[in-house]
Design a protein around this motif. Sequence first.
Motif, PDB file in Angstrom:
ATOM      1  N   PHE A 158      43.903  74.756  63.500  1.00  0.00           N
ATOM      2  CA  PHE A 158      44.309  76.029  62.902  1.00  0.00           C
ATOM      3  C   PHE A 158      43.260  76.494  61.869  1.00  0.00           C
ATOM      4  CE2 PHE A 158      48.230  73.855  64.143  1.00  0.00           C
ATOM      5  CZ  PHE A 158      48.833  74.822  64.956  1.00  0.00           C
ATOM      6  N   PRO A 159      42.074  76.866  62.351  1.00  0.00           N
ATOM      7  CA  PRO A 159      41.025  77.344  61.433  1.00  0.00           C
ATOM      8  C   PRO A 159      41.264  78.807  61.022  1.00  0.00           C
ATOM      9  CG  PRO A 159      40.221  77.398  63.663  1.00  0.00           C
ATOM     10  CD  PRO A 159      41.614  76.853  63.741  1.00  0.00           C
ATOM     11  N   VAL A 160      42.439  79.058  60.494  1.00  0.00           N
ATOM     12  CA  VAL A 160      42.837  80.441  60.198  1.00  0.00           C
ATOM     13  C   VAL A 160      42.792  80.761  58.699  1.00  0.00           C
ATOM     14  CG1 VAL A 160      44.257  80.685  62.276  1.00  0.00           C
ATOM     15  CG2 VAL A 160      45.252  79.698  60.201  1.00  0.00           C
ATOM     16  N   VAL A 161      42.738  79.729  57.852  1.00  0.00           N
ATOM     17  CA  VAL A 161      42.691  79.936  56.386  1.00  0.00           C
ATOM     18  C   VAL A 161      41.561  79.062  55.832  1.00  0.00           C
ATOM     19  CG1 VAL A 161      43.920  79.745  54.199  1.00  0.00           C
ATOM     20  CG2 VAL A 161      45.147  80.447  56.262  1.00  0.00           C
ATOM     21  N   SER A 162      40.710  79.665  54.978  1.00  0.00           N
ATOM     22  CA  SER A 162      39.534  78.954  54.451  1.00  0.00           C
ATOM     23  C   SER A 162      39.612  78.808  52.921  1.00  0.00           C
ATOM     24  CB  SER A 162      38.253  79.700  54.838  1.00  0.00           C
ATOM     25  OG  SER A 162      38.149  79.820  56.237  1.00  0.00           O
ATOM     26  N   TYR A 163      38.801  77.900  52.409  1.00  0.00           N
ATOM     27  CA  TYR A 163      38.714  77.716  50.947  1.00  0.00           C
ATOM     28  C   TYR A 163      38.024  78.937  50.332  1.00  0.00           C
ATOM     29  CZ  TYR A 163      39.965  72.767  51.435  1.00  0.00           C
ATOM     30  OH  TYR A 163      40.626  71.585  51.689  1.00  0.00           O
ATOM     31  N   PRO A 164      38.572  79.483  49.273  1.00  0.00           N
ATOM     32  CA  PRO A 164      37.949  80.651  48.628  1.00  0.00           C
ATOM     33  C   PRO A 164      36.796  80.270  47.683  1.00  0.00           C
ATOM     34  CG  PRO A 164      39.994  80.113  47.507  1.00  0.00           C
ATOM     35  CD  PRO A 164      39.882  79.156  48.656  1.00  0.00           C
ATOM     36  N   GLU A 165      36.581  79.003  47.469  1.00  0.00           N
ATOM     37  CA  GLU A 165      35.545  78.531  46.533  1.00  0.00           C
ATOM     38  C   GLU A 165      35.061  77.159  46.968  1.00  0.00           C
ATOM     39  OE1 GLU A 165      37.327  78.059  42.667  1.00  0.00           O
ATOM     40  OE2 GLU A 165      39.139  77.128  43.504  1.00  0.00           O
ATOM     41  N   ASP A 166      33.974  76.719  46.389  1.00  0.00           N
ATOM     42  CA  ASP A 166      33.468  75.378  46.664  1.00  0.00           C
ATOM     43  C   ASP A 166      34.444  74.353  46.081  1.00  0.00           C
ATOM     44  OD1 ASP A 166      31.258  76.570  47.762  1.00  0.00           O
ATOM     45  OD2 ASP A 166      29.989  76.295  45.982  1.00  0.00           O
ATOM     46  N   VAL A 167      34.704  73.315  46.846  1.00  0.00           N
ATOM     47  CA  VAL A 167      35.616  72.267  46.377  1.00  0.00           C
ATOM     48  C   VAL A 167      34.988  70.903  46.600  1.00  0.00           C
ATOM     49  CG1 VAL A 167      37.667  73.672  46.815  1.00  0.00           C
ATOM     50  CG2 VAL A 167      36.826  72.128  48.598  1.00  0.00           C
ATOM     51  N   VAL A 168      35.557  69.924  45.915  1.00  0.00           N
ATOM     52  CA  VAL A 168      35.147  68.522  46.046  1.00  0.00           C
ATOM     53  C   VAL A 168      36.357  67.727  46.515  1.00  0.00           C
ATOM     54  CG1 VAL A 168      34.322  66.465  44.826  1.00  0.00           C
ATOM     55  CG2 VAL A 168      33.385  68.720  44.252  1.00  0.00           C
ATOM     56  N   GLN A 169      36.132  66.869  47.493  1.00  0.00           N
ATOM     57  CA  GLN A 169      37.227  66.015  47.973  1.00  0.00           C
ATOM     58  C   GLN A 169      36.852  64.552  47.733  1.00  0.00           C
ATOM     59  OE1 GLN A 169      38.417  65.492  52.335  1.00  0.00           O
ATOM     60  NE2 GLN A 169      40.148  66.703  51.530  1.00  0.00           N
ATOM     61  N   LEU A 170      37.671  63.863  46.909  1.00  0.00           N
ATOM     62  CA  LEU A 170      37.463  62.448  46.606  1.00  0.00           C
ATOM     63  C   LEU A 170      38.438  61.628  47.443  1.00  0.00           C
ATOM     64  CD1 LEU A 170      37.352  62.680  42.683  1.00  0.00           C
ATOM     65  CD2 LEU A 170      35.407  62.784  44.273  1.00  0.00           C
ATOM     66  N   SER A 171      37.973  60.494  47.907  1.00  0.00           N
ATOM     67  CA  SER A 171      38.849  59.614  48.701  1.00  0.00           C
ATOM     68  C   SER A 171      38.368  58.182  48.567  1.00  0.00           C
ATOM     69  CB  SER A 171      38.847  60.028  50.183  1.00  0.00           C
ATOM     70  OG  SER A 171      37.539  59.921  50.723  1.00  0.00           O
ATOM     71  N   ILE A 224      49.114  76.877  50.189  1.00  0.00           N
ATOM     72  CA  ILE A 224      48.277  75.886  49.485  1.00  0.00           C
ATOM     73  C   ILE A 224      47.203  76.589  48.662  1.00  0.00           C
ATOM     74  CG2 ILE A 224      46.587  74.046  49.809  1.00  0.00           C
ATOM     75  CD1 ILE A 224      48.188  73.172  52.291  1.00  0.00           C
ATOM     76  N   ILE A 225      46.553  77.581  49.234  1.00  0.00           N
ATOM     77  CA  ILE A 225      45.478  78.299  48.537  1.00  0.00           C
ATOM     78  C   ILE A 225      46.018  79.052  47.318  1.00  0.00           C
ATOM     79  CG2 ILE A 225      43.813  80.199  48.757  1.00  0.00           C
ATOM     80  CD1 ILE A 225      42.955  77.643  50.150  1.00  0.00           C
ATOM     81  N   ASN A 226      47.174  79.630  47.455  1.00  0.00           N
ATOM     82  CA  ASN A 226      47.726  80.475  46.392  1.00  0.00           C
ATOM     83  C   ASN A 226      48.473  79.692  45.312  1.00  0.00           C
ATOM     84  OD1 ASN A 226      46.775  82.811  47.681  1.00  0.00           O
ATOM     85  ND2 ASN A 226      48.638  82.953  48.960  1.00  0.00           N
ATOM     86  N   ASN A 227      48.662  78.430  45.515  1.00  0.00           N
ATOM     87  CA  ASN A 227      49.430  77.649  44.536  1.00  0.00           C
ATOM     88  C   ASN A 227      48.683  76.370  44.116  1.00  0.00           C
ATOM     89  OD1 ASN A 227      52.300  78.994  44.349  1.00  0.00           O
ATOM     90  ND2 ASN A 227      51.762  78.993  46.538  1.00  0.00           N
TER      91      ASN A 227
END
Length: 250
Positions: A158-171, A224-227
């Motif tokens: 579902f590539p229908v919603v994208s990140y509006p800014e650069d993000v970092v993912q830690l794992s 998720i993006i809006n909250n």
Amino acid sequence: MKKLGKCWYSYPALILFVLVLAGCTSTNEDSKEASLETPTVSASNQQDEESEEKNLPDKEREDNSGSAAESEKAASNHSEETPADSSETEEPNQSSEETTTSDSTDTYENKVHDPLTGYSAEEIEYARVWLQLGPNQQIDGLYVRHIPAGTPLEPDYFPVVSYPEDVVQLSGSRIVDGSVTYSSNGDGTINVYSVPLPGRWFGGSPAPPEGLDEDTMREDLEDIINNTEHVYVNPGNDEAVKKFIDLINK
């Protein structure tokens, strides 16, 4: 007879002249005697003074010499005290230099004993975020993934919603370690996105369940993006932060 009368009258005048000469002679002799006596008296007075000085008691002469020595000592002490005043004036400058040196030493010692010295601001941030928000603190490695703005949240189905800014993912190194996805605000706060690791969107299933339509998934992703959650990152314990920095997989 006339001659005898003239002689008789000339005798008084002659006697008067003799008396005048005698008076002048006596006056000159007195002046000479006085001039001769003056140096004699002066010499006599000088001899008397020298004799009196020699006859002074020893104690009185010692007192006079002691007074002179004390005067010389007082003058010497005064001359020695003068540079002391200048040295006292220099004491504030010396104290200021000592304070500056002490401050520099303290700063150097703080740097030497700071466990985070030598690490970058990004590394410290990653470690602090995981220390505060990481689901599992007992990890074997800390992995950092940079996701640019415009990347779909769920790129596989579902590539229908994208990140509006650069993000970092830690794992962590294992799926059970979980993940933290966020963007940094540069002021000690971050925006946390509640997203799972790639491939974990559907509860561990590699494919979405049957009946999950695109509209429903879009709605969930936009939510998720809006909250996002605005979080202040605590500095934490430096030693604990250092431990996670050392686990970062570079």
